[in-house]
Design an enzyme around this catalytic site. Structure first.
Site, PDB file in Angstrom:
ATOM      1  N   ASP A  67      33.828  37.858  41.110  1.00 32.61           N
ATOM      2  CA  ASP A  67      33.382  39.251  41.012  1.00 32.61           C
ATOM      3  C   ASP A  67      33.794  39.869  39.678  1.00 32.61           C
ATOM      4  OD1 ASP A  67      36.125  39.330  41.617  1.00 32.61           O
ATOM      5  OD2 ASP A  67      35.789  39.995  43.669  1.00 32.61           O
ATOM      6  N   HIS A 138      38.712  41.587  53.029  1.00 25.54           N
ATOM      7  CA  HIS A 138      37.572  41.255  52.178  1.00 25.54           C
ATOM      8  C   HIS A 138      37.771  39.896  51.514  1.00 25.54           C
ATOM      9  CE1 HIS A 138      39.277  43.482  48.350  1.00 25.54           C
ATOM     10  NE2 HIS A 138      39.738  42.257  48.423  1.00 25.54           N
TER      11      HIS A 138
END
Ligand code: PGA
Length: 259
Positions: A67, A138
């Site tokens: 990410d 997450h």
């Protein structure tokens, strides 16, 4: 899922580096999926040490990071591109043409997310994906509620994540509100997964992820579906797991370290 509980961050770094080295021995041009954060720092130090001593060869590997923050370029000190250059790519002498992150400053972030997903596919998919876990469960920046079939995309970060990551930003600078992340389905397509977690703050999320029902409310729980997932935890991160599981996972770590 194969679970290993280690005694120290150094042991975690060694075991994780051994797995990465085994992957590269099997296929020197492996595609590696890489995380950022505090958890993998000891592993990255270990990889740099092995690379410098000639015990590891990262030169033919291709890497894709999980990410990147939206709005931060590679020279911003809290961008993940900067983190990776500082902690792994530069000290390990890796060729920047083989190391990839989403471009957080792309004019069209949605198109950039699609491009990144396509680039992973064009590289043949990820052989070994390393992962951390957030306190809210997450993986990557797939926050609770992320669809389990999600692909690489632009996401809004939740308050828990922004507050957990605030410590990396200079006083007065708020973490970005959005990011580009690999999707949950993209992560699950990696041939092997290696989850690393340390510290008691992760204990509740880990119990739900490893021993609870699979649900979009706790994205890491989907790892239970993967046929080749290994989780390495330190004792503090493992405290909420049931005692029998903890005992078996400790044995597994001592077997590995004595072999
Ligand atoms: P951390 O982050 O390694 O800094 O705890 C992990 C994550 O949020 O995925």
């Amino acid at each position: 899922m194969h679970l290993i509980i280690v005694e120290s961050p150094a042991q975690m770094a060694r075991l994780a580096a051994d797995r990465l080295a085994a992957q590269l021995a099997h296929r020197p041009d492996s595609v590696l999926g890489l995380p950022t954060g505090d958890t993998p720092l000891a592993l990255y130090r270990e990889l740099v040490r092995r690379q410098r001593r000639g015990e590891l060869d990262l030169s033919r590997a291709t890497t894709f990071n999980l990410d990147e923050y939206l709005g931060l370029g590679p020279d911003h000190p809290t961008s993940y591109a900067h983190y990776m250059r500082r902690h792994l790519f530069a000290p390990a002498g890796m060729d920047s043409r083989r190391t990839h992150l989403p471009d957080g400053t792309a004019a069209d972030p949605h198109a950039e997310a699609e491009r990144y997903e396509a680039a992973i596919r064009a590289a043949g998919g990820i052989d070994l994906q390393l992962l951390g876990i957030g306190v809210n469960g997450h993986i990557g920046f797939n926050e609770p509620g992320s669809p389990l079939d999600s692909r690489t995309r632009v996401v809004e970060l939740c308050a828990t994540t922004r507050s957990a990551n605030r410590r990396h930003f200079p006083c007065g600078e708020a973490p970005p509100t959005h990011a580009i992340t690999l999707g949950i389905a993209t992560i699950l397509e990696a041939r092997r997964l290696l989850l690393l977690a340390t510290g008691s703050a992760k204990a509740t999320a880990l119990r739900a992820a490893l021993q609870g029902p699979i649900s979009a409310g706790l994205p890491a729980s989907v790892l239970q579906r993967h046929p080749a997932c290994v989780a390495i935890l330190d004792a503090a991160a493992a405290t909420a797991l049931d005692p029998a599981t903890r005992q078996a996972a400790r044995l597994s770590a001592s077997t590995l370290s004595s072999s």
